[in-house]
Design an enzyme around this catalytic site. Structure first.
Site, PDB file in Angstrom:
ATOM      1  N   TYR A 181       2.203  -6.269   5.086  1.00 29.80           N
ATOM      2  CA  TYR A 181       1.510  -5.549   6.488  1.00 29.80           C
ATOM      3  C   TYR A 181       0.217  -4.929   5.881  1.00 29.80           C
ATOM      4  CZ  TYR A 181       1.908  -2.022  10.117  1.00 29.80           C
ATOM      5  OH  TYR A 181       1.433  -1.272  11.114  1.00 29.80           O
ATOM      6  N   THR A 183      -1.119  -2.182   5.868  1.00 32.08           N
ATOM      7  CA  THR A 183      -1.192  -0.939   4.855  1.00 32.08           C
ATOM      8  C   THR A 183      -0.505  -0.907   3.502  1.00 32.08           C
ATOM      9  OG1 THR A 183       0.978   0.084   5.675  1.00 32.08           O
ATOM     10  CG2 THR A 183      -0.878   0.642   7.037  1.00 32.08           C
ATOM     11  N   LYS A 184      -0.024  -2.198   3.276  1.00 33.99           N
ATOM     12  CA  LYS A 184       0.653  -2.147   1.849  1.00 33.99           C
ATOM     13  C   LYS A 184      -0.281  -2.730   0.696  1.00 33.99           C
ATOM     14  CE  LYS A 184       4.411  -0.922   3.866  1.00 33.99           C
ATOM     15  NZ  LYS A 184       5.209  -1.586   4.720  1.00 33.99           N
ATOM     16  N   ASN A 185       0.042  -2.670  -0.399  1.00 33.10           N
ATOM     17  CA  ASN A 185      -0.801  -2.750  -1.490  1.00 33.10           C
ATOM     18  C   ASN A 185      -1.616  -3.889  -1.653  1.00 33.10           C
ATOM     19  OD1 ASN A 185       0.939  -0.606  -2.200  1.00 33.10           O
ATOM     20  ND2 ASN A 185       0.687  -1.094  -4.606  1.00 33.10           N
ATOM     21  N   MET A 186      -1.142  -5.186  -0.919  1.00 37.72           N
ATOM     22  CA  MET A 186      -1.697  -6.435  -0.666  1.00 37.72           C
ATOM     23  C   MET A 186      -1.423  -6.722   0.759  1.00 37.72           C
ATOM     24  SD  MET A 186      -0.023  -9.300  -2.999  1.00 37.72           S
ATOM     25  CE  MET A 186      -0.247 -10.540  -1.804  1.00 37.72           C
TER      26      MET A 186
END
Ligand SMILES: *Cc1c(COP(=O)(O)O)cnc(C)c1O
Length: 390
Positions: A181, A183-186
């Site tokens: 998603y 906003t996630k780390n990748m």
């Protein structure tokens, strides 16, 4: 005070991603195909998993894992109240009953002791969530699962590149769902990956594309056939090659992203350690943190303002924040269906009232980090509760 608003978690994409998407758009193959297969292989290798299956979300991974494991009506699945709704909604989707167990006071991860108390003869699975990127006590959950013949399905939406006892999350063979998603780390914009054994992934692969025995890439390529069979009423959960081409670039940059996250964390720790009013996140156990979130907690009896007011003041200082999470048992659907009261999970409920997630992402500049630190220190200073001398 900074002049522009600092976004809580903007994606970090560059010209590599733009070029890769254009290349895919010109390739004549847009949906699940060679890029998706490449991304799956490279991701599985990165987390040392026996295999990877790219999907259109982490939610899809959790859902199809439950279906593939035959979990349904009459079954119970234990999970945490401190998570995003998706981890619990999927249990409802398969007709099973979600059973919440409270979290550990320090990590806010699902507490193995509370899970043991929640087990019944109907329990089939546990879905622990690696909250904020801090791995759960996997050893305890795997032991419980073995003793009671349960499956551990890991919600690793926050935990790409985290490690437990030196093994990457996703690398133990438990079905593990990652999120890409925005906003996630990748990120792939929207997207997810399920890792696990080849046998499980084969079943999920079929379920994730209408239950068809043979996917489009196989059917429409040279030597492919128009014939297919529907072996189950599957879902439409596949990842596109457009998304996968972004994912391949993001994966290449992930170690760099993680390094920058850790630098921001170190800066926050160094600067905020002396504030009595603020509790900093812990790192406990044989783990490597993925640092998806930097969650501070306001200590009780130190400030004149509550968490909501603290968040408002950070916004007034042009600092974007978030709260992770409104506990599951406080959402109206779950509250009404199961008759939950806030204090049914007291650790989750009490901590919910204190938590604030500060901006933590690899696109932050030194100035951004300084701005966040100054805003937090300023708000604490302005709102300190004066203690009356005894
Ligand atoms: C983001 C998130 C999800 C859902 O991920 P999607 O890819 O949007 O489906 C699930 N669990 C947790 C804990 C999350 O933060």
């Amino acid at each position: 005070m900074r002049g522009s608003f600092l976004q809580f978690s903007p994606p970090l994409v560059g010209s590599e991603e733009v070029d890769a998407v254009i290349e895919t758009l010109k390739s004549n193959w847009l949906t699940t195909g060679p890029k998706t297969r490449q991304f799956e292989q490279q991701f599985a290798e990165y987390v040392q998993a026996p295999g990877g299956l790219a999907l259109n979300s982490c939610t899809a991974g959790l859902h199809t894992a439950l279906v593939a494991l035959g979990i349904g009506p009459g079954d119970e699945v234990i999970t945490t109240p401190i998570t995003f709704a998706a981890s619990v909604n999927v249990i409802e989707h398969v007709g099973a009953m979600p059973v919440l167990a409270d979290v550990e006071q320090d990590t806010l991860n699902l507490d193995p002791a509370r899970v043991r108390e929640a087990i019944t003869p109907r329990t089939k699975a546990i879905i622990p969530v690696h909250y904020a990127g801090h791995p759960v006590n996997l050893q305890a959950f795997n032991t419980i699962a073995e003793e009671h013949s349960l499956v551990v399905i890991e919600d690793a939406a926050h935990a790409v590149s985290a490690k437990y006892e030196g093994i990457p999350i996703g690398g133990t063979g438990n079905p593990t769902a990652f999120s890409f998603y925005a906003t996630k780390n990748m990120t792939t914009g929207e997207g997810g990956m399920l890792t696990g054994t080849p046998e499980l992934l084969e079943r999920v692969r079929i379920l994730s594309l209408h239950g068809m025995s043979c996917e489009a890439w196989g059917r429409y390529g040279k030597g492919g056939s128009w014939k297919y069979d529907v072996v189950a009423p599957g879902f439409k959960y596949n990842m596109t090659d457009i998304q996968a081409s972004i994912g391949i670039c993001q994966l290449r940059k992930l170690s760099e992203f993680q390094q920058r996250r850790r630098q921001v964390v170190d800066a926050y720790r160094a600067a905020l350690a002396e504030l009595d009013a603020i509790q900093l996140p812990v790192e406990r156990g044989p783990i490597e943190h993925a640092w998806h979130l930097f969650v501070i907690r306001l200590r009780e009896g130190q400030l004149k303002i509550n968490r909501d007011q603290f968040v408002e003041q950070l916004t007034a200082h042009n600092i974007g924040t978030s709260v992770h999470f409104i506990p599951i048992h406080m959402h109206s659907f779950y509250r009404k269906k199961y008759g939950y009261r806030p204090n049914d999970f007291p650790v989750a409920y009490q901590n919910y009232q204190q938590v604030i997630s500060l901006p933590l992402n690899p696109s932050m500049s030194e100035q951004d980090v300084t701005d966040v630190i100054e805003a937090v220190c300023d708000i604490v200073k302005q709102n300190r509760l004066c203690k009356v001398a005894a």
